[in-house]
Design a protein around this motif. Structure first.
Motif, short mmCIF file in Angstrom:
data_model
loop_
_atom_site.label_atom_id
_atom_site.label_comp_id
_atom_site.label_asym_id
_atom_site.label_seq_id
_atom_site.Cartn_x
_atom_site.Cartn_y
_atom_site.Cartn_z
N ASN A 40 -6.69 -0.82 -10.53
CA ASN A 40 -7.31 -1.57 -9.45
C ASN A 40 -6.25 -2.35 -8.67
O ASN A 40 -5.41 -3.01 -9.26
N VAL A 41 -6.32 -2.27 -7.34
CA VAL A 41 -5.40 -2.99 -6.47
C VAL A 41 -6.18 -4.11 -5.78
O VAL A 41 -7.28 -3.88 -5.29
N LYS A 42 -5.58 -5.31 -5.76
CA LYS A 42 -6.21 -6.46 -5.11
C LYS A 42 -5.28 -7.03 -4.04
O LYS A 42 -4.07 -6.81 -4.09
N ILE A 43 -5.85 -7.75 -3.10
CA ILE A 43 -5.04 -8.42 -2.08
C ILE A 43 -4.09 -9.38 -2.77
O ILE A 43 -4.48 -10.13 -3.66
N GLY A 44 -2.82 -9.35 -2.38
CA GLY A 44 -1.80 -10.20 -2.98
C GLY A 44 -0.98 -9.51 -4.06
O GLY A 44 0.05 -10.03 -4.47
N ASP A 45 -1.43 -8.35 -4.53
CA ASP A 45 -0.67 -7.61 -5.54
C ASP A 45 0.66 -7.12 -4.96
O ASP A 45 0.77 -6.85 -3.77
N THR A 46 1.64 -6.99 -5.84
CA THR A 46 2.94 -6.44 -5.46
C THR A 46 3.08 -5.06 -6.08
O THR A 46 2.93 -4.91 -7.29
N ARG A 59 3.78 -5.76 -0.62
CA ARG A 59 2.68 -6.67 -0.96
C ARG A 59 1.42 -6.18 -0.26
O ARG A 59 1.44 -5.83 0.92
N VAL A 60 0.30 -6.16 -0.98
CA VAL A 60 -0.98 -5.75 -0.43
C VAL A 60 -1.55 -6.91 0.39
O VAL A 60 -1.79 -7.99 -0.13
N ASN A 61 -1.76 -6.68 1.70
CA ASN A 61 -2.29 -7.73 2.58
C ASN A 61 -3.79 -7.60 2.83
O ASN A 61 -4.45 -8.58 3.13
N ILE A 78 6.21 -4.60 3.58
CA ILE A 78 7.38 -4.21 2.77
C ILE A 78 8.20 -5.46 2.47
O ILE A 78 8.63 -6.15 3.39
N ILE A 79 8.37 -5.76 1.20
CA ILE A 79 9.16 -6.92 0.79
C ILE A 79 10.63 -6.54 0.72
O ILE A 79 11.49 -7.25 1.22
N LYS A 80 10.91 -5.39 0.07
CA LYS A 80 12.30 -4.92 0.03
C LYS A 80 12.35 -3.43 -0.25
O LYS A 80 11.42 -2.86 -0.83
N GLU A 81 13.44 -2.84 0.20
CA GLU A 81 13.74 -1.43 -0.08
C GLU A 81 15.16 -1.40 -0.60
O GLU A 81 16.04 -2.02 -0.01
N GLU A 82 15.37 -0.73 -1.70
CA GLU A 82 16.72 -0.65 -2.24
C GLU A 82 17.00 0.73 -2.81
O GLU A 82 16.10 1.39 -3.31
#
Length: 90
Positions: A40-46, A59-61, A78-82
């Protein structure tokens, strides 16, 4: 919302079957925990997703059952890509 459906609706991964395969291979983390396609995915999940030699953290908006192509990117940030050198990280 199921992880595989969110990835498809948000267009992070284009097809739900491919999203399910990626999750089942253990290449997705939700808040640092191993995720399955049915997780399950919720708003605010990373979400941390490994695409080959790239690690993407988002981050799920918002959660929507359907969305237009132009609006899909509003569902996540997108928080980061590496790049990863060692494929044993995830």
């Amino acid at each position: 919302m199921r992880l595989d459906k969110f990835l498809k609706v948000s267009r992070i991964i284009k097809r739900r079957t491919l999203a399910k395969e990626v999750a089942d291979q253990g290449r997705i983390l939700i808040n640092g925990d191993q995720a399955k396609a049915s997780s399950n995915v919720k708003i605010g999940d990373t979400l941390t997703i490994r695409f080959g030699q790239k690690l993407v953290t988002a981050r799920v908006n918002d959660l929507k059952e359907t969305t237009k192509k132009e609006d899909a990117s509003e569902l996540y940030e997108i928080i980061k890509e590496e790049r990863i050198e060692d494929s044993h990280l995830l």
